[in-house]
Design a protein around this motif. Structure first.
Motif, mmCIF file in Angstrom:
data_model
loop_
_atom_site.group_PDB
_atom_site.id
_atom_site.type_symbol
_atom_site.label_atom_id
_atom_site.label_comp_id
_atom_site.label_asym_id
_atom_site.label_seq_id
_atom_site.Cartn_x
_atom_site.Cartn_y
_atom_site.Cartn_z
ATOM 1 N N ASP A 129 -52.258 2.520 -32.150
ATOM 2 C CA ASP A 129 -53.052 1.326 -31.818
ATOM 3 C C ASP A 129 -53.274 1.498 -30.010
ATOM 4 N N ASP A 130 -53.281 2.837 -29.633
ATOM 5 C CA ASP A 130 -53.697 3.152 -28.314
ATOM 6 C C ASP A 130 -52.343 2.458 -27.327
ATOM 7 N N ARG A 131 -51.282 2.349 -27.923
ATOM 8 C CA ARG A 131 -50.287 1.989 -27.043
ATOM 9 C C ARG A 131 -49.078 3.404 -27.083
ATOM 10 N N TRP A 132 -48.615 3.469 -25.783
ATOM 11 C CA TRP A 132 -47.820 4.750 -25.498
ATOM 12 C C TRP A 132 -46.670 4.036 -24.709
ATOM 13 N N GLU A 133 -45.295 4.753 -25.104
ATOM 14 C CA GLU A 133 -44.145 4.613 -24.225
ATOM 15 C C GLU A 133 -44.258 5.800 -23.124
ATOM 16 N N THR A 134 -44.152 5.054 -21.731
ATOM 17 C CA THR A 134 -44.306 6.076 -20.794
ATOM 18 C C THR A 134 -43.124 5.754 -19.736
ATOM 19 N N LEU A 135 -43.240 6.923 -18.732
ATOM 20 C CA LEU A 135 -42.457 6.849 -17.565
ATOM 21 C C LEU A 135 -43.620 6.630 -16.436
ATOM 22 N N VAL A 136 -43.212 5.786 -15.478
ATOM 23 C CA VAL A 136 -44.244 5.458 -14.411
ATOM 24 C C VAL A 136 -43.508 5.779 -12.928
ATOM 25 N N LYS A 137 -44.153 6.299 -12.134
ATOM 26 C CA LYS A 137 -43.796 6.450 -10.522
ATOM 27 C C LYS A 137 -44.785 5.698 -9.861
ATOM 28 N N PRO A 138 -44.440 4.981 -8.814
ATOM 29 C CA PRO A 138 -43.257 4.205 -8.761
ATOM 30 C C PRO A 138 -43.310 3.165 -9.636
ATOM 31 N N GLU A 157 -52.995 -3.042 -14.186
ATOM 32 C CA GLU A 157 -54.113 -2.119 -14.640
ATOM 33 C C GLU A 157 -53.986 -1.017 -13.799
ATOM 34 N N VAL A 158 -54.110 0.267 -14.491
ATOM 35 C CA VAL A 158 -54.237 1.570 -13.699
ATOM 36 C C VAL A 158 -55.320 2.351 -14.198
ATOM 37 N N VAL A 159 -56.131 2.745 -13.124
ATOM 38 C CA VAL A 159 -57.595 3.585 -13.685
ATOM 39 C C VAL A 159 -57.348 5.015 -13.409
ATOM 40 N N PHE A 160 -57.777 5.642 -14.221
ATOM 41 C CA PHE A 160 -57.728 7.369 -13.992
ATOM 42 C C PHE A 160 -59.216 7.811 -14.178
ATOM 43 N N GLY A 209 -62.553 5.743 -13.894
ATOM 44 C CA GLY A 209 -62.792 4.830 -14.824
ATOM 45 C C GLY A 209 -62.954 5.446 -16.254
ATOM 46 N N LEU A 210 -63.069 6.585 -16.459
ATOM 47 C CA LEU A 210 -63.077 7.385 -17.793
ATOM 48 C C LEU A 210 -62.073 6.809 -18.478
ATOM 49 N N LEU A 211 -60.836 6.521 -18.135
ATOM 50 C CA LEU A 211 -59.477 5.821 -18.865
ATOM 51 C C LEU A 211 -58.898 5.018 -18.005
ATOM 52 N N SER A 212 -58.309 4.183 -18.675
ATOM 53 C CA SER A 212 -57.608 3.248 -17.939
ATOM 54 C C SER A 212 -56.391 2.637 -18.946
ATOM 55 N N CYS A 213 -55.305 2.044 -18.254
ATOM 56 C CA CYS A 213 -54.218 1.363 -19.025
ATOM 57 C C CYS A 213 -53.838 0.097 -18.459
ATOM 58 N N THR A 214 -53.173 -0.445 -19.381
ATOM 59 C CA THR A 214 -52.567 -1.997 -18.899
ATOM 60 C C THR A 214 -51.340 -1.968 -19.262
ATOM 61 N N CYS A 215 -50.120 -2.305 -18.427
ATOM 62 C CA CYS A 215 -48.779 -2.227 -18.777
ATOM 63 C C CYS A 215 -48.375 -3.665 -19.363
ATOM 64 N N ARG A 246 -42.322 2.098 -19.252
ATOM 65 C CA ARG A 246 -43.277 1.025 -19.516
ATOM 66 C C ARG A 246 -43.749 1.555 -20.871
ATOM 67 N N ILE A 247 -44.294 0.169 -21.715
ATOM 68 C CA ILE A 247 -45.343 0.396 -22.724
ATOM 69 C C ILE A 247 -46.525 -0.082 -22.321
ATOM 70 N N VAL A 248 -47.440 0.868 -22.423
ATOM 71 C CA VAL A 248 -49.009 0.858 -21.756
ATOM 72 C C VAL A 248 -49.908 0.775 -22.990
ATOM 73 N N ARG A 249 -50.997 0.083 -22.981
ATOM 74 C CA ARG A 249 -52.093 0.183 -23.786
ATOM 75 C C ARG A 249 -53.222 0.764 -23.055
ATOM 76 N N PHE A 250 -53.792 1.810 -23.534
ATOM 77 C CA PHE A 250 -54.819 2.583 -23.034
ATOM 78 C C PHE A 250 -56.485 2.145 -23.466
ATOM 79 N N HIS A 251 -57.274 1.901 -22.586
ATOM 80 C CA HIS A 251 -58.731 1.451 -22.844
ATOM 81 C C HIS A 251 -59.601 2.798 -22.451
ATOM 82 N N TYR A 252 -60.414 3.019 -23.375
ATOM 83 C CA TYR A 252 -61.598 4.291 -23.108
ATOM 84 C C TYR A 252 -62.586 3.958 -24.319
ATOM 85 N N GLU A 253 -63.507 4.881 -23.966
ATOM 86 C CA GLU A 253 -64.627 5.192 -24.854
ATOM 87 C C GLU A 253 -64.828 6.546 -25.339
ATOM 88 N N GLY A 254 -64.779 6.970 -26.505
ATOM 89 C CA GLY A 254 -64.647 8.417 -26.962
ATOM 90 C C GLY A 254 -63.443 8.866 -27.634
#
Length: 342
Positions: free
Chosen positions: A89-98, A107-110, A113-119, A128-136
């Protein structure tokens, strides 16, 4: 058992920083697990150790370009996100710095704006568990924006991303490469198969925890991370036939070994087509149910991988082999040379 027993001195210059131009040009240290005898060879000599009927089991997991550099939506501050495990469901376990900049709700944008995620939450291990948002299609976007998550001991950039993939990688999902397979080319695998060696594949998605030194004082205190695996019906049949007929099963890499032993241990020494999560921890005293031999790289001091290799070949034999490898200036770790235990 004291973790310090698996420590050894490793000069920093022996840590390979880049892959060799030709995959098969690595060196090969062959260790006889019964006698402790050592042979210093080339990787292309591997075929001379194999006999018709042997089964070579490889991990076909493919490394994700899992390292993303983005900006905090509120402030524009730079944040690095490393994907570890898909939770669906677009949720990932991640490591983040810092990490201190990545509180729940951030919210982090990559890629503009092609991709973003919310912690969503912090994990017990500091991730951190994050959920990604994107089209495609997520993996297509990741191929476009992500880079290879090279281990922290590699300080040079990788010109060709495919050199951190095995030539048979196909199942996406690893955060690190199953590096023992990096030495093979397709022609060399064809040459091995032509000798009558059976090639079989399992999938285990490698997590970064595989490469970390053990922090506990004793082996028994260490808790392994869980990794997802799959074994097909075809592979189960190939391996079960070999075991029934007394032929050898040789794993390419500790990840293939752990997959085979996870399922074999649970089924009385036989494989069944299966998938699931394994946190098997193999260290001296372990009784192998499937494995007869192992092709692997040279591993970090005090790591669970050195302990696994010691379980198969004996701690004294392995420590002697590693001492010899240092003296002979073998290349260590992910892009390093190979070790064969038979």
């Amino acid at each position: 058992m004291d973790v310090q027993q698996f420590d050894f001195e490793l000069p920093e210059h022996l840590i390979a920083q880049h892959p060799l131009e030709e995959r098969t040009s690595s060196r090969l240290l062959a260790l006889n697990k019964a006698t402790g005898d050592i042979m210093h060879q080339r990787f292309t000599d591997l075929i001379d150790h194999l006999v018709p009927g042997d089964v070579l089991v490889m991990n076909d997991s493919r490394v994700l370009p899992a390292r993303l550099i983005g900006e905090k939506a509120e402030t524009g501050a730079k944040i690095e996100v490393l994907l570890l495990k898909s939770l669906g469901d677009d949720r990932w376990e991640t490591l983040v710095k810092p990490g201190k900049r990545m509180k729940p709700g951030t919210e982090v944008v990559f890629g503009n704006g092609l991709l973003s995620c919310t912690c969503e939450e912090a994990t017990e291990t500091g991730g951190r568990i994050v959920r990604f948002h994107y089209e495609g299609i997520f993996y297509e976007i990741l191929d476009q924006l992500g880079s290879m998550p090279l281990p922290p001991y590699i300080h040079e950039q990788l010109d060709d991303q495919e050199r951190y993939q095995t030539v048979y990688a196909r199942e996406r999902g690893s955060a690190a490469a199953p590096t023992a397979g990096l030495h093979f080319t397709k022609p060399y695998l064809e040459q091995i198969a032509a000798k009558g060696v059976h090639l079989a594949y399992v999938t285990l998605h490698v997590g970064l925890g595989t490469f970390r030194p053990v922090a506990a004082n004793t082996i028994e205190e260490h808790v392994m991370h869980a990794e997802y695996y799959e074994i097909s019906e075809e592979t189960a049949q190939i391996v079960n036939s070999a075991k029934a007929e007394g032929r050898r099963v040789i794993a390419v890499g500790t990840t293939s070994c752990r997959t085979l032993e996870t399922v074999g241990k649970a089924n009385g020494g036989k494989l069944t087509p299966s998938s699931g999560w394994t946190d098997i921890f193999i260290y001296p005293g372990y009784s192998f149910t499937i494995l007869d031999g192992l092709l692997t790289n040279f591993h970090l001091p005090k790591s669970t991988l050195v302990m696994l290799v010691s379980a198969l070949a004996g701690k004294e034999n392995v420590m002697n082999a590693y001492k010899s490898a240092v003296e002979e200036e073998y290349r260590f770790f992910s892009f390093g040379d190979a070790m064969l235990i038979l």
